[in-house]
Design a protein around this motif. Structure first.
Motif, PDB file in Angstrom:
ATOM      1  N   MET A 268       0.731  -1.162  -0.032  1.00 49.96           N
ATOM      2  CA  MET A 268      -0.005  -0.019  -0.095  1.00 49.96           C
ATOM      3  C   MET A 268       0.892   1.118   0.055  1.00 49.96           C
ATOM      4  O   MET A 268       0.548   2.102  -0.790  1.00 49.96           O
ATOM      5  N   SER A 269       1.955   1.239   1.003  1.00 47.66           N
ATOM      6  CA  SER A 269       2.802   2.445   0.840  1.00 47.66           C
ATOM      7  C   SER A 269       3.515   2.565  -0.660  1.00 47.66           C
ATOM      8  O   SER A 269       3.675   3.484  -0.975  1.00 47.66           O
TER       9      SER A 269
ATOM     10  N   VAL B   6      11.473   8.725   8.591  1.00 48.95           N
ATOM     11  CA  VAL B   6      12.824   8.715   9.364  1.00 48.95           C
ATOM     12  C   VAL B   6      14.068   8.114   8.817  1.00 48.95           C
ATOM     13  O   VAL B   6      15.136   8.311   8.933  1.00 48.95           O
ATOM     14  N   LYS B   7      13.872   7.225   7.842  1.00 53.04           N
ATOM     15  CA  LYS B   7      15.010   6.544   7.253  1.00 53.04           C
ATOM     16  C   LYS B   7      15.572   7.311   6.099  1.00 53.04           C
ATOM     17  O   LYS B   7      16.582   7.123   5.453  1.00 53.04           O
ATOM     18  N   TYR B   8      14.701   8.534   5.673  1.00 48.62           N
ATOM     19  CA  TYR B   8      15.007   9.289   4.775  1.00 48.62           C
ATOM     20  C   TYR B   8      14.948  10.858   5.084  1.00 48.62           C
ATOM     21  O   TYR B   8      14.195  11.657   4.574  1.00 48.62           O
TER      22      TYR B   8
ATOM     23  N   VAL C 272      13.600  12.236  -6.237  1.00 51.04           N
ATOM     24  CA  VAL C 272      14.946  11.192  -6.211  1.00 51.04           C
ATOM     25  C   VAL C 272      14.633  10.329  -5.259  1.00 51.04           C
ATOM     26  O   VAL C 272      14.677   9.126  -5.399  1.00 51.04           O
ATOM     27  N   THR C 273      14.166  10.895  -3.948  1.00 50.14           N
ATOM     28  CA  THR C 273      14.160  10.098  -2.832  1.00 50.14           C
ATOM     29  C   THR C 273      13.054   9.073  -2.732  1.00 50.14           C
ATOM     30  O   THR C 273      13.046   7.957  -2.379  1.00 50.14           O
TER      31      THR C 273
ATOM     32  N   MET D 183      12.871   5.084  -2.631  1.00 53.74           N
ATOM     33  CA  MET D 183      12.239   4.311  -1.419  1.00 53.74           C
ATOM     34  C   MET D 183      11.483   3.243  -2.017  1.00 53.74           C
ATOM     35  O   MET D 183      11.323   2.292  -1.367  1.00 53.74           O
ATOM     36  N   ARG D 184      10.716   3.626  -3.357  1.00 56.06           N
ATOM     37  CA  ARG D 184       9.912   2.644  -4.005  1.00 56.06           C
ATOM     38  C   ARG D 184      10.934   1.405  -4.182  1.00 56.06           C
ATOM     39  O   ARG D 184      10.241   0.282  -4.122  1.00 56.06           O
ATOM     40  N   LYS D 185      12.130   1.353  -4.649  1.00 56.33           N
ATOM     41  CA  LYS D 185      13.052   0.527  -4.889  1.00 56.33           C
ATOM     42  C   LYS D 185      13.237  -0.609  -3.465  1.00 56.33           C
ATOM     43  O   LYS D 185      13.524  -1.711  -3.718  1.00 56.33           O
TER      44      LYS D 185
END
Length: 122
Positions: free
Chosen positions: A6-7, A71-73, A113-114, A118-120
């Protein structure tokens, strides 16, 4: 559907929306463009609507991931991006075209870009 799926799906929609804003704004070289013509005002309004959609999507992802994904980015001001939605929605008449222009030109490219990254990684 799993939370990660979903994310990822919502991130995909946000990615497309950012690309749309950037494509629509490619030829704009000053915030004055928004203020000098009816077409400019329409572009400002449509950009704001899409920025609201991005902010709302980010809020949904943040809730879905229990505030653990963004928070990871830390290279992106996620709180500011979500807050932009609130400013547009609740203080529309105080909206500053220069701020919208700044967000589009200086913040959205890095966010794109971020989000792709994230999607990858999801």
């Amino acid at each position: 559907m799993h939370k990660n799926e979903m994310s990822e799906a919502m991130l995909g929609k946000i990615e497309q929306t950012i690309e749309r804003i950037l494509d629509n704004s490619r030829c704009i070289d000053s915030y004055h463009y928004y203020l000098l013509s009816p077409a400019g005002m329409e572009r400002l309004e449509s950009t704001c609507m899409l920025l609201m959609a991005i902010g709302e999507g980010l809020k949904g992802i943040d809730k879905l991931t229990d505030k653990q994904l963004f928070v990871k980015y830390p290279e992106i001001d996620w709180k500011g991006a979500m807050g932009m939605r609130d400013i547009i929605a609740h203080h529309y008449f105080d909206l500053d075209a220069a701020v919208v222009y700044d967000v589009v030109k200086n913040y959205l490219p890095a966010m794109l870009v971020t989000i792709k990254k994230m999607r990858k990684e999801l």
